[in-house]
Scaffold this motif. Structure first.
Motif, PDB file in Angstrom:
ATOM      1  N   GLU A   1       0.849  -1.191   0.000  1.00  0.00           N
ATOM      2  CA  GLU A   1       0.000   0.000   0.000  1.00  0.00           C
ATOM      3  C   GLU A   1       0.889   1.247   0.000  1.00  0.00           C
ATOM      4  O   GLU A   1       2.080   1.194   0.325  1.00  0.00           O
ATOM      5  CB  GLU A   1      -0.991   0.017   1.176  1.00  0.00           C
ATOM      6  CG  GLU A   1      -1.905  -1.204   1.204  1.00  0.00           C
ATOM      7  CD  GLU A   1      -2.933  -1.159   2.311  1.00  0.00           C
ATOM      8  OE1 GLU A   1      -2.691  -0.491   3.338  1.00  0.00           O
ATOM      9  OE2 GLU A   1      -3.990  -1.813   2.148  1.00  0.00           O
ATOM     10  N   LEU A   2       0.298   2.343  -0.411  1.00  0.00           N
ATOM     11  CA  LEU A   2       0.985   3.642  -0.447  1.00  0.00           C
ATOM     12  C   LEU A   2       0.140   4.645   0.307  1.00  0.00           C
ATOM     13  O   LEU A   2      -1.045   4.833   0.004  1.00  0.00           O
ATOM     14  CB  LEU A   2       1.189   4.115  -1.890  1.00  0.00           C
ATOM     15  CG  LEU A   2       1.651   5.577  -2.052  1.00  0.00           C
ATOM     16  CD1 LEU A   2       3.072   5.762  -1.553  1.00  0.00           C
ATOM     17  CD2 LEU A   2       1.529   6.029  -3.506  1.00  0.00           C
ATOM     18  N   LEU A   3       0.744   5.288   1.297  1.00  0.00           N
ATOM     19  CA  LEU A   3       0.071   6.300   2.096  1.00  0.00           C
ATOM     20  C   LEU A   3       0.496   7.685   1.632  1.00  0.00           C
ATOM     21  O   LEU A   3       1.662   8.050   1.753  1.00  0.00           O
ATOM     22  CB  LEU A   3       0.405   6.111   3.576  1.00  0.00           C
ATOM     23  CG  LEU A   3      -0.164   7.152   4.542  1.00  0.00           C
ATOM     24  CD1 LEU A   3      -1.695   7.126   4.540  1.00  0.00           C
ATOM     25  CD2 LEU A   3       0.391   6.940   5.956  1.00  0.00           C
ATOM     26  N   LEU A   4      -0.454   8.444   1.077  1.00  0.00           N
ATOM     27  CA  LEU A   4      -0.198   9.829   0.707  1.00  0.00           C
ATOM     28  C   LEU A   4      -0.671  10.718   1.847  1.00  0.00           C
ATOM     29  O   LEU A   4      -1.786  10.536   2.377  1.00  0.00           O
ATOM     30  CB  LEU A   4      -0.941  10.199  -0.576  1.00  0.00           C
ATOM     31  CG  LEU A   4      -0.493   9.449  -1.837  1.00  0.00           C
ATOM     32  CD1 LEU A   4      -1.432   8.290  -2.121  1.00  0.00           C
ATOM     33  CD2 LEU A   4      -0.424  10.388  -3.026  1.00  0.00           C
ATOM     34  N   LEU A   5       0.169  11.673   2.232  1.00  0.00           N
ATOM     35  CA  LEU A   5      -0.120  12.558   3.358  1.00  0.00           C
ATOM     36  C   LEU A   5      -0.167  14.006   2.893  1.00  0.00           C
ATOM     37  O   LEU A   5       0.655  14.436   2.077  1.00  0.00           O
ATOM     38  CB  LEU A   5       0.957  12.405   4.438  1.00  0.00           C
ATOM     39  CG  LEU A   5       1.049  11.039   5.122  1.00  0.00           C
ATOM     40  CD1 LEU A   5       2.304  10.959   5.987  1.00  0.00           C
ATOM     41  CD2 LEU A   5      -0.194  10.776   5.957  1.00  0.00           C
ATOM     42  N   GLY A   6      -1.108  14.754   3.400  1.00  0.00           N
ATOM     43  CA  GLY A   6      -1.198  16.171   3.087  1.00  0.00           C
ATOM     44  C   GLY A   6      -2.336  16.801   3.867  1.00  0.00           C
ATOM     45  O   GLY A   6      -3.110  16.112   4.537  1.00  0.00           O
ATOM     46  N   MET A   7      -2.455  18.099   3.769  1.00  0.00           N
ATOM     47  CA  MET A   7      -3.573  18.789   4.411  1.00  0.00           C
ATOM     48  C   MET A   7      -4.847  18.547   3.601  1.00  0.00           C
ATOM     49  O   MET A   7      -4.797  18.308   2.395  1.00  0.00           O
ATOM     50  CB  MET A   7      -3.276  20.281   4.521  1.00  0.00           C
ATOM     51  CG  MET A   7      -1.992  20.593   5.288  1.00  0.00           C
ATOM     52  SD  MET A   7      -1.908  19.783   6.915  1.00  0.00           S
ATOM     53  CE  MET A   7      -3.229  20.654   7.781  1.00  0.00           C
ATOM     54  N   LYS A   8      -5.966  18.612   4.272  1.00  0.00           N
ATOM     55  CA  LYS A   8      -7.248  18.283   3.634  1.00  0.00           C
ATOM     56  C   LYS A   8      -7.487  19.124   2.394  1.00  0.00           C
ATOM     57  O   LYS A   8      -8.077  18.657   1.408  1.00  0.00           O
ATOM     58  CB  LYS A   8      -8.382  18.475   4.649  1.00  0.00           C
ATOM     59  CG  LYS A   8      -9.729  17.980   4.173  1.00  0.00           C
ATOM     60  CD  LYS A   8     -10.772  18.074   5.271  1.00  0.00           C
ATOM     61  CE  LYS A   8     -12.114  17.522   4.806  1.00  0.00           C
ATOM     62  NZ  LYS A   8     -13.141  17.570   5.878  1.00  0.00           N
TER      63      LYS A   8
ATOM     64  N   GLY B   1      -2.406  18.044  11.648  1.00  0.00           N
ATOM     65  CA  GLY B   1      -3.762  17.781  11.179  1.00  0.00           C
ATOM     66  C   GLY B   1      -3.821  17.193   9.783  1.00  0.00           C
ATOM     67  O   GLY B   1      -4.813  17.385   9.060  1.00  0.00           O
ATOM     68  N   GLU B   2      -2.773  16.456   9.382  1.00  0.00           N
ATOM     69  CA  GLU B   2      -2.746  15.858   8.048  1.00  0.00           C
ATOM     70  C   GLU B   2      -3.857  14.827   7.901  1.00  0.00           C
ATOM     71  O   GLU B   2      -4.270  14.182   8.855  1.00  0.00           O
ATOM     72  CB  GLU B   2      -1.403  15.164   7.776  1.00  0.00           C
ATOM     73  CG  GLU B   2      -0.180  16.047   7.864  1.00  0.00           C
ATOM     74  CD  GLU B   2       0.494  15.957   9.228  1.00  0.00           C
ATOM     75  OE1 GLU B   2      -0.225  15.747  10.232  1.00  0.00           O
ATOM     76  OE2 GLU B   2       1.719  16.107   9.288  1.00  0.00           O
ATOM     77  N   VAL B   3      -4.319  14.674   6.667  1.00  0.00           N
ATOM     78  CA  VAL B   3      -5.201  13.570   6.313  1.00  0.00           C
ATOM     79  C   VAL B   3      -4.418  12.615   5.426  1.00  0.00           C
ATOM     80  O   VAL B   3      -3.338  12.945   4.924  1.00  0.00           O
ATOM     81  CB  VAL B   3      -6.479  14.051   5.590  1.00  0.00           C
ATOM     82  CG1 VAL B   3      -7.283  14.960   6.501  1.00  0.00           C
ATOM     83  CG2 VAL B   3      -6.140  14.761   4.276  1.00  0.00           C
ATOM     84  N   GLY B   4      -4.955  11.426   5.234  1.00  0.00           N
ATOM     85  CA  GLY B   4      -4.268  10.418   4.440  1.00  0.00           C
ATOM     86  C   GLY B   4      -5.123   9.915   3.298  1.00  0.00           C
ATOM     87  O   GLY B   4      -6.360   9.934   3.368  1.00  0.00           O
ATOM     88  N   LEU B   5      -4.455   9.472   2.251  1.00  0.00           N
ATOM     89  CA  LEU B   5      -5.097   8.791   1.130  1.00  0.00           C
ATOM     90  C   LEU B   5      -4.301   7.517   0.897  1.00  0.00           C
ATOM     91  O   LEU B   5      -3.106   7.571   0.602  1.00  0.00           O
ATOM     92  CB  LEU B   5      -5.086   9.682  -0.116  1.00  0.00           C
ATOM     93  CG  LEU B   5      -5.640   9.069  -1.410  1.00  0.00           C
ATOM     94  CD1 LEU B   5      -7.103   8.699  -1.245  1.00  0.00           C
ATOM     95  CD2 LEU B   5      -5.466  10.046  -2.573  1.00  0.00           C
ATOM     96  N   LEU B   6      -4.952   6.375   1.080  1.00  0.00           N
ATOM     97  CA  LEU B   6      -4.273   5.093   0.998  1.00  0.00           C
ATOM     98  C   LEU B   6      -4.562   4.451  -0.348  1.00  0.00           C
ATOM     99  O   LEU B   6      -5.710   4.089  -0.642  1.00  0.00           O
ATOM    100  CB  LEU B   6      -4.745   4.185   2.139  1.00  0.00           C
ATOM    101  CG  LEU B   6      -3.864   2.993   2.497  1.00  0.00           C
ATOM    102  CD1 LEU B   6      -2.487   3.441   3.000  1.00  0.00           C
ATOM    103  CD2 LEU B   6      -4.545   2.126   3.552  1.00  0.00           C
ATOM    104  N   ASP B   7      -3.528   4.364  -1.193  1.00  0.00           N
ATOM    105  CA  ASP B   7      -3.625   3.653  -2.471  1.00  0.00           C
ATOM    106  C   ASP B   7      -3.352   2.181  -2.184  1.00  0.00           C
ATOM    107  O   ASP B   7      -2.225   1.786  -1.896  1.00  0.00           O
ATOM    108  CB  ASP B   7      -2.597   4.232  -3.452  1.00  0.00           C
ATOM    109  CG  ASP B   7      -2.512   3.467  -4.774  1.00  0.00           C
ATOM    110  OD1 ASP B   7      -3.236   2.468  -4.956  1.00  0.00           O
ATOM    111  OD2 ASP B   7      -1.693   3.872  -5.625  1.00  0.00           O
TER     112      ASP B   7
ATOM    113  N   CYS C   1      -9.783   6.962   2.251  1.00  0.00           N
ATOM    114  CA  CYS C   1      -9.483   8.276   2.802  1.00  0.00           C
ATOM    115  C   CYS C   1      -9.429   8.171   4.324  1.00  0.00           C
ATOM    116  O   CYS C   1     -10.326   7.580   4.940  1.00  0.00           O
ATOM    117  CB  CYS C   1     -10.543   9.287   2.378  1.00  0.00           C
ATOM    118  SG  CYS C   1     -10.625   9.554   0.590  1.00  0.00           S
ATOM    119  N   LEU C   2      -8.384   8.723   4.918  1.00  0.00           N
ATOM    120  CA  LEU C   2      -8.146   8.577   6.356  1.00  0.00           C
ATOM    121  C   LEU C   2      -8.131   9.953   7.035  1.00  0.00           C
ATOM    122  O   LEU C   2      -7.408  10.862   6.597  1.00  0.00           O
ATOM    123  CB  LEU C   2      -6.818   7.867   6.605  1.00  0.00           C
ATOM    124  CG  LEU C   2      -6.676   6.465   5.984  1.00  0.00           C
ATOM    125  CD1 LEU C   2      -5.255   5.936   6.182  1.00  0.00           C
ATOM    126  CD2 LEU C   2      -7.683   5.500   6.588  1.00  0.00           C
ATOM    127  N   SER C   3      -8.906  10.079   8.079  1.00  0.00           N
ATOM    128  CA  SER C   3      -8.940  11.317   8.866  1.00  0.00           C
ATOM    129  C   SER C   3      -7.704  11.377   9.767  1.00  0.00           C
ATOM    130  O   SER C   3      -6.994  10.374   9.930  1.00  0.00           O
ATOM    131  CB  SER C   3     -10.197  11.327   9.735  1.00  0.00           C
ATOM    132  OG  SER C   3     -10.094  10.328  10.752  1.00  0.00           O
TER     133      SER C   3
END
Length: 390
Positions: free
Chosen positions: A91-98, A137-143, A119-121
Motif C-alpha cells: 500500500e501507499l500512504l499519501l499525506l497532506g492537508m485536507k 492535522g494531516e489527512v491520508g489517502l491510501l492507495d 481516505c483517512l482522517s
C-alpha cells in the motif's frame, strides 16, 4: 555475436529499464533486437539501478492510471518468466492537508478510475500508523495498489529474459556515431551495426546522442541523493510489519517519499524528489550547498514524523533524473527520421511505467498503431520552448 554485415530489426541504445523493456517487447514479437549499453552491466551510473522503487496507481492524470493497469500485469508476467519475486504490495500512504489540491485531484482520479483506495482522517491515521507522528492535522489517502519494485533485481531479470527470447545485449559499447537512413547505422567504440529502426533510451545522455541528429530536447539532468535511515527498533518500519510506502505532499517545495525497510535490513529509504542540475559525466562531483539543504529537509521530516528512526541517515546513494518541463515523458519519433524513435524525460517516476513505455516504443519502432493516446508525450508539445529546437 552477429557479423557486422547483419541487419537487425531494431537497435536500442541504453539498457536501463525503459530500453530493456523495449528490447523485451521486440524480442517477444520475434524481432532481431540488439540492446546496446555504454557501461558494463550492472552499473550505477544512470537512473534504473538501486534497491527499490515505489509502484502505485495514485496519479493526478487519468492516462497514467490507465497505463498502470497494464504495467501491473506485465510486471507479474515478468516475475513468472524470471521465476523470482520483483514486486511486493505494501500500500501507499499519501499525506497532506485536507485542502491540498494535489491530494484532492489524486483522490478524484482514483475514484473515477475505480481504483481501490481509502481516505483517512487525522484520527484514523493516528490509530492505523502509531509509529508515524502527525503534527499538523494531516489527512491520508491510501492507495491499496501501492508497493515496492525491487529495481536492480528487476533489471537483471529482464535482461536475462531478453536473452532467453533471442535478443542480444552488448554492454561496454558506447555509441560514437549514428548515420540516419534506411537502414540506420550505429557505430560504437568497438564495431558498427545496421538496423531497420533505432530506439534511443539514453537517459541523461539523450541530448548528447541526439544533437548530431539535429535535435535538442528540453531535458534537465539532476543528481538525486537517496538516503537510508536506521530503525531504533529493528523491524518497526519494515515490509514484514506491513509498513506502507509514503508520499508526503507537505509544506516543502518537493515530495518527500519513503519505502519500508526491506532490501537493506533495518534501514528505511527516505528521499527528496529533487536534486542538483549536473552533467551526467560528472555525477560524482563534490557535495553542493543544495545537497546539504536537501538532507536538512529530510532530517527535519524524520525528526518530526518518524520517531522510530535515527534522525541522521546511515547510507547515501546517488541516481539521476532526466526531467522534462511538465514532468511527462517523451515518446515519439524523430521529426525528420521516422525510423528513429526517442524515449526520454522520465522525470524520476518512469520505472514503474516501463512495461508500457517499452511497449509503446516497440509499437512506434514497428509502425504499429499505438495502444495509448500519445498526445501527452509528443515532442511537438515543446514547440514554443526556446530550449527545444529542431
Amino acid at each position: 555475436m552477429a557479423a557486422q554485415k547483419d541487419l537487425w530489426d531494431a537497435i536500442v541504445i541504453g539498457a536501463g529499464i525503459q530500453g530493456s523493456f523495449t528490447a523485451y517487447h521486440l524480442a517477444k514479437h520475434s524481432k532481431r533486437v540488439l540492446l546496446l549499453e555504454q557501461f558494463f552491466l550492472p552499473h550505477s551510473r544512470g537512473s534504473s539501478h538501486g534497491q527499490s522503487r515505489i509502484i502505485r496507481k495514485a496519479y493526478q492524470e487519468d492516462f497514467y492510471v490507465r497505463m498502470m493497469d497494464e504495467c501491473y500485469q506485465t510486471w507479474a508476467q515478468l516475475e513468472r518468466e524470471a521465476g523470482t519475486q520483483l514486486h511486493r504490495q505494501t500500500e501507499l500512504l499519501l499525506l497532506g492537508m485536507k485542502e491540498n489540491p494535489e491530494l484532492k485531484t489524486i483522490q478524484a482520479t482514483l475514484s473515477r478510475q475505480r481504483i481501490e483506495h481509502e481516505c483517512l482522517s487525522p484520527a484514523d491515521l493516528k490509530q492505523r500508523f502509531p509509529n508515524i507522528r502527525f503534527t499538523g492535522g494531516e489527512v491520508g489517502l491510501l492507495d491499496k495498489t501501492g508497493g515496492v519494485l525491487y529495481a536492480d533485481k528487476a533489471l537483471r531479470a529482464l535482461q536475462h529474459v531478453i536473452r532467453q527470447l533471442g535478443g542480444t545485449v552488448c554492454d561496454g559499447e558506447k555509441v560514437v556515431e549514428i548515420t540516419p537512413g534506411l537502414p540506420v547505422t550505429v557505430k560504437t567504440a568497438l564495431r558498427s551495426y545496421q538496423a531497420n529502426t533505432l530506439v534511443i533510451t539514453a537517459g541523461p545522455w539523450t541530448n548528447r546522442v541526439l544533437r548530431p541528429l539535429g535535435i535538442e530536447l528540453p531535458l534537465q539532468t539532476l543528481r538525486i541523493n537517496v538516503y537510508y535511515w536506521r530503525e531504533k527498533v529493528p523491524g518497526s518500519y519494515s515490509v514484514s510489519q506491513a509498513f506502507p510506502c509514503i508520499l508526503s505532499l507537505g509544506q516543502d517545495p518537493h515530495y518527500i517519499y519513503g519505502l519500508p525497510a526491506s532490501e537493506y535490513p533495518g534501514l528505511m529509504k527516505i528521499g527528496y524528489h529533487h536534486g542538483d542540475s549536473v552533467d551526467p559525466e560528472e555525477r560524482d562531483c563534490p557535495t553542493t550547498f543544495s545537497d546539504i539543504q536537501d538532507v536538512q529537509i529530510l532530517c527535519h521530516f524524520v525528526r518530526e514524523h518518524m520517531p522510530g528512526l535515527q534522525p541522521e541517515p546511515d547510507i547515501m546513494e546517488r541516481c539521476m533524473y532526466t526531467n522534462t518541463p511538465d514532468k511527462h515523458f517523451i515518446l515519439d519519433c524523430h521529426p525528420k527520421y521516422g525510423n528513429i524513435v526517442i524515449g526520454a524525460g522520465f522525470s524520476g517516476h518512469g520505472f514503474k511505467l516501463a512495461p508500457v513505455v517499452g511497449k509503446i516504443l516497440y509499437e512506434l519502432s514497428m509502425k504499429l498503431p499505438p495502444s495509448y493516446d500519445l498526445a501527452p508525450f509528443r515532442i511537438s508539445r515543446f514547440s514554443t520552448l526556446s530550449k527545444a529546437h529542431l
